[in-house]
Design a protein around this motif. Structure first.
Motif, PDB file in Angstrom:
ATOM      1  N   PHE A   1      10.947  12.124  47.397  1.00 16.63           N
ATOM      2  CA  PHE A   1      12.348  11.936  46.981  1.00 16.63           C
ATOM      3  C   PHE A   1      12.980  13.394  46.752  1.00 16.63           C
ATOM      4  N   ALA A   2      12.114  14.196  46.246  1.00 17.55           N
ATOM      5  CA  ALA A   2      12.537  15.507  45.900  1.00 17.55           C
ATOM      6  C   ALA A   2      12.489  16.306  47.193  1.00 17.55           C
ATOM      7  N   ASP A   3      11.819  16.251  48.039  1.00 15.11           N
ATOM      8  CA  ASP A   3      11.860  16.998  49.158  1.00 15.11           C
ATOM      9  C   ASP A   3      13.188  16.538  50.184  1.00 15.11           C
ATOM     10  N   MET A   4      13.377  15.509  50.166  1.00 16.44           N
ATOM     11  CA  MET A   4      14.481  14.756  51.051  1.00 16.44           C
ATOM     12  C   MET A   4      15.835  15.372  50.239  1.00 16.44           C
ATOM     13  N   ALA A   5      16.041  15.418  49.002  1.00 18.11           N
ATOM     14  CA  ALA A   5      17.109  15.849  48.339  1.00 18.11           C
ATOM     15  C   ALA A   5      17.214  17.306  48.684  1.00 18.11           C
ATOM     16  N   GLU A   6      16.210  18.081  48.764  1.00 20.60           N
ATOM     17  CA  GLU A   6      16.207  19.496  49.041  1.00 20.60           C
ATOM     18  C   GLU A   6      16.935  19.634  50.487  1.00 20.60           C
ATOM     19  N   LEU A   7      16.257  18.746  51.283  1.00 17.46           N
ATOM     20  CA  LEU A   7      16.528  18.809  52.718  1.00 17.46           C
ATOM     21  C   LEU A   7      18.180  18.634  52.855  1.00 17.46           C
ATOM     22  N   GLU A   8      18.658  17.470  52.417  1.00 19.68           N
ATOM     23  CA  GLU A   8      20.058  17.269  52.162  1.00 19.68           C
ATOM     24  C   GLU A   8      21.074  18.337  51.836  1.00 19.68           C
ATOM     25  N   LYS A   9      20.185  19.138  50.923  1.00 19.69           N
ATOM     26  CA  LYS A   9      21.182  20.166  50.325  1.00 19.69           C
ATOM     27  C   LYS A   9      21.283  21.630  51.375  1.00 19.69           C
ATOM     28  N   GLY A  10      20.308  21.375  52.473  1.00 15.69           N
ATOM     29  CA  GLY A  10      20.279  22.570  53.402  1.00 15.69           C
ATOM     30  C   GLY A  10      19.227  23.252  53.402  1.00 15.69           C
ATOM     31  N   ALA A  11      18.250  23.032  52.527  1.00 15.27           N
ATOM     32  CA  ALA A  11      16.863  23.793  52.516  1.00 15.27           C
ATOM     33  C   ALA A  11      16.354  23.948  53.895  1.00 15.27           C
ATOM     34  N   ILE A  12      15.626  24.979  54.088  1.00 12.86           N
ATOM     35  CA  ILE A  12      14.964  24.994  55.512  1.00 12.86           C
ATOM     36  C   ILE A  12      13.966  24.123  55.523  1.00 12.86           C
ATOM     37  N   ALA A  13      14.174  22.855  56.384  1.00 16.53           N
ATOM     38  CA  ALA A  13      13.205  22.062  56.141  1.00 16.53           C
ATOM     39  C   ALA A  13      12.270  21.814  57.278  1.00 16.53           C
ATOM     40  N   ASN A  14      12.543  22.680  58.381  1.00 17.42           N
ATOM     41  CA  ASN A  14      11.841  22.941  59.345  1.00 17.42           C
ATOM     42  C   ASN A  14      11.159  24.393  59.528  1.00 17.42           C
ATOM     43  N   PRO A  15      10.352  24.675  58.615  1.00 13.88           N
ATOM     44  CA  PRO A  15       9.883  26.038  58.583  1.00 13.88           C
ATOM     45  C   PRO A  15       9.654  26.685  59.695  1.00 13.88           C
ATOM     46  N   ASP A  16       8.962  26.086  60.711  1.00 16.48           N
ATOM     47  CA  ASP A  16       8.167  26.927  61.944  1.00 16.48           C
ATOM     48  C   ASP A  16       9.457  27.514  62.547  1.00 16.48           C
ATOM     49  N   GLU A  17      10.663  26.602  62.579  1.00 20.54           N
ATOM     50  CA  GLU A  17      11.637  27.098  63.491  1.00 20.54           C
ATOM     51  C   GLU A  17      12.861  27.433  62.634  1.00 20.54           C
TER      52      GLU A  17
ATOM     53  N   LEU B   1       1.281  20.833  56.468  1.00 20.72           N
ATOM     54  CA  LEU B   1       2.155  21.911  55.950  1.00 20.72           C
ATOM     55  C   LEU B   1       1.069  23.281  55.583  1.00 20.72           C
ATOM     56  N   ASP B   2       0.192  22.907  54.967  1.00 21.38           N
ATOM     57  CA  ASP B   2      -0.685  23.958  54.473  1.00 21.38           C
ATOM     58  C   ASP B   2      -1.593  24.535  55.832  1.00 21.38           C
ATOM     59  N   GLY B   3      -1.473  23.984  57.128  1.00 18.84           N
ATOM     60  CA  GLY B   3      -2.329  24.644  57.925  1.00 18.84           C
ATOM     61  C   GLY B   3      -3.771  23.948  58.378  1.00 18.84           C
TER      62      GLY B   3
ATOM     63  N   ILE C   1       3.339  16.756  56.127  1.00 15.05           N
ATOM     64  CA  ILE C   1       3.629  17.384  57.502  1.00 15.05           C
ATOM     65  C   ILE C   1       5.315  17.618  57.836  1.00 15.05           C
ATOM     66  N   ASN C   2       5.423  18.672  58.877  1.00 16.57           N
ATOM     67  CA  ASN C   2       6.721  18.854  59.148  1.00 16.57           C
ATOM     68  C   ASN C   2       7.241  17.915  60.250  1.00 16.57           C
ATOM     69  N   ALA C   3       7.939  17.118  59.583  1.00 19.37           N
ATOM     70  CA  ALA C   3       8.539  15.960  60.645  1.00 19.37           C
ATOM     71  C   ALA C   3       9.440  16.618  61.607  1.00 19.37           C
ATOM     72  N   TYR C   4       9.818  18.011  61.562  1.00 19.03           N
ATOM     73  CA  TYR C   4      11.111  18.308  62.107  1.00 19.03           C
ATOM     74  C   TYR C   4      11.002  19.122  63.447  1.00 19.03           C
ATOM     75  N   HIS C   5       9.417  19.332  63.837  1.00 21.38           N
ATOM     76  CA  HIS C   5       9.183  20.375  65.061  1.00 21.38           C
ATOM     77  C   HIS C   5       8.158  19.644  65.875  1.00 21.38           C
ATOM     78  N   GLN C   6       8.187  20.105  67.261  1.00 18.72           N
ATOM     79  CA  GLN C   6       7.342  19.397  68.093  1.00 18.72           C
ATOM     80  C   GLN C   6       6.426  20.520  68.935  1.00 18.72           C
ATOM     81  N   PRO C   7       5.730  21.156  68.202  1.00 15.55           N
ATOM     82  CA  PRO C   7       4.906  22.220  69.005  1.00 15.55           C
ATOM     83  C   PRO C   7       4.178  21.922  69.914  1.00 15.55           C
TER      84      PRO C   7
END
Ligand SMILES: O=P(O)(O)OC[C@H]1O[C@H](O)[C@H](O)[C@@H](O)[C@@H]1O
Length: 528
Positions: free
Chosen positions: A47-63, A330-332, A443-449
């Protein structure tokens, strides 16, 4: 569990959204309270991650990108006033454009109205528009939509042949976020040639939906296309249905896009609630996590009991599998995550593969989608007191029960009707469930390497084809496949060369193969 206990469990876990009339039932997933308890800390983080994402955090770190599809339906949430304004303005532009096209204020050079639309795009630039068209397009839409979503020449011909007599009144949408994907580029070039073949000026029919300054955008600008609509880097392809990608085609078909956005917004509000039992997306994520041990060990079979929702499973395939199917967390760490999704519709599939679901390998959980309203008029009786809708409803309940009895779990989502609000809500529900689940499994849901590898390999094959053809054109005598490979400087690529040549030969592209086609080593190849 006996029937009484199950009925109690049903009521304990039933989620109901009053505004949308949507129910979610996870009671037939066999998790217990201890399991739920054990996941609560992970949910707090999600829930906290989602709130950050909605505030404009870099939720797709790879890109290095923000993830902002939630802002599309609630522009006030966007992190800057400029973005809010851009979203609002784009929506107004889309609606104004669609209205002008429908009334004929914008019309093609040689006809008073546009009658048809060809939508060219792939992946996230096709699946949402296709799902929504199937679900919501009126029976007699103001513009009839046709999709080119591949680089298949015969598929392109089929659409162009159907539209042969209507090309002069057919609008073309070219949709590509990156503006550089080969399939839509190929489709666009072929369609452009078809227009030229009918003496039609393609630019007067063409609309680009793409990122500002992409290659596609530059072509559209340089050629003076009819319109251009922006796609944003903070909207991923698979979550782009509520951006211009989905809204332009929907609005042209007369679908109420504001209602779709409203439904999504209402669902977003409901899935922002930081309380597992009162958050339908969290309940879905919980059920998925339970079923597959947080490792995707079970597949998601999606069965809407409504024809118009046929493409929902295909839509979800990309949303879920491209988001969750990841090698690294997300930790590799290597994790090989994902959840496989398939399905078509009930009751049709009961006569196809439900046999295996009921009795075969128990490697899945089902998601049944129920629509309460049968049709928008009274139904005739098939038997005394029974309609075809009663049958459909009975088939759904029966399948749910039969699966459960044989230790196959299921989720049931119930909506009152298929309409723009409920479709918007379904999309938003699954977008959020995917986001929450991704956080649960880190995991990062927002990239597609992983998609890049196939694209690069395909580009290398096309490059090889050019070299092989050049070799053959220089040669006087027929060569073996090995000789071709050697002369092309790629002795280890014989198999790829064989496949390239076989394809060129089959299409009469200046290559002749002689010898036994079943024995590649016997073949001699020359230019014709
Ligand atoms: O819209 P485009 O940039 O043409 O991309 C279309 C699709 O192609 C890619 O390969 C991605 O994996 C998808 O996420 C994307 O939706």
């Amino acid at each position: 569990m006996d029937a009484k206990a199950l009925w109690q469990r049903y009521q304990n876990w039933l989620y109901f959204h009053e505004g949308l009339g949507l129910y979610l039932d996870v009671s037939r997933m066999r998790f217990d309270d201890a399991f739920v308890e054990s996941l609560l800390p992970k949910f707090d983080k999600a829930f906290a991650d989602m709130a950050e994402l909605e505030k404009g955090a870099i939720a797709n770190p790879d890109e290095n990108r923000m993830v902002g599809h939630y802002w599309l339906r609630n522009p006030d949430l966007a992190p800057t006033p400029e973005l809010t304004q851009e979203i609002v303005q784009t929506l107004e532009n889309i609606e104004a454009f669609a209205e002008k096209v429908q009334t004929g204020a914008i019309h093609p050079p040689k006809a008073s109205r546009f009658t048809d639309v060809i939508s060219i795009g792939i992946g996230g630039s096709a699946l949402g528009p296709q799902f929504v068209a199937e679900a919501l397009s009126p029976d007699f839409p103001p513009l009839k939509i046709h999709f080119i979503d591949n680089s298949d020449p015969a598929g392109i011909d089929r659409i162009l042949n159907h539209l042969r007599n209507n090309l002069a009144s057919t609008l073309v949408l070219v949709i590509s976020k990156s503006g550089g994907t080969p399939e839509p580029r190929n489709g666009m070039i072929e369609v452009k040639k078809a227009y030229a073949g009918h003496n039609l000026d393609f630019a007067k029919y063409a609309v680009a939906i793409t990122s500002v300054d992409s290659n596609l955008d530059k072509v559209a600008q340089a050629e003076g296309w009819l319109a251009r609509f922006p796609m944003y880097d903070w909207v991923g392809g698979r979550t782009s249905e509520m951006s211009s990608v989905g809204l332009v085609p929907a609005a042209l078909q007369g679908i109420d896009v504001r209602a779709m956005l409203d439904g999504a917004k209402e669902m977003d509000d409901a899935t922002r609630v930081r309380d597992l039992k009162n958050n339908p997306a969290a309940l879905l994520a919980l059920a998925w996590y339970f079923s597959g041990n947080g490792r995707g060990e079970k597949d998601m079979v999606v069965l809407p009991y409504k024809d118009s929702l046929l493409l929902f499973s295909r839509y979800l395939q990309q949303l879920v599998m491209e988001s969750l199917g990841k090698e690294k967390d997300l930790d590799g760490k290597t994790v090989y995550q994902g959840i496989a999704v398939y399905g078509n519709k009930g009751s049709t599939d009961q006569h196809a593969y439900v046999q295996q679901l009921r009795e075969g390998v128990p490697n899945f959980f089902a998601t049944l989608i129920e629509v309460l309203e049968d049709r928008n008029r009274p139904s005739p009786e098939i038997e005394p007191g029974v309609t075809s809708g009663d049958f459909l409803s009975g088939f759904l309940q029966g399948t749910r029960q039969a699966l459960y009895e044989n230790h196959r779990d299921s989720i049931t989502v119930t909506i009152p009707q298929v309409n723009p609000r409920t479709v918007g809500a379904l999309i938003a529900l699954y977008e959020r469930a995917v986001g929450l689940y991704a956080s649960l499994v880190n995991i990062n849901a927002y990239h597609q390497p992983g998609v890049e590898a196939g694209k690069k390999a395909a580009a290398a094959i096309l490059d090889l084809q050019t070299r092989v053809v050049a070799v053959l054109q220089k040669e006087k005598t027929a060569l073996s496949l090995e000789e071709v490979a050697e002369k092309a400087g790629v002795a280890d690529q014989v198999e790829a060369i064989y496949k390239i040549l076989r394809h060129l030969y089959a299409n009469h592209r200046g290559v002749v193969l002689q010898g036994d086609l079943g024995q590649p080593s016997s073949l001699k190849v020359s230019a014709s």
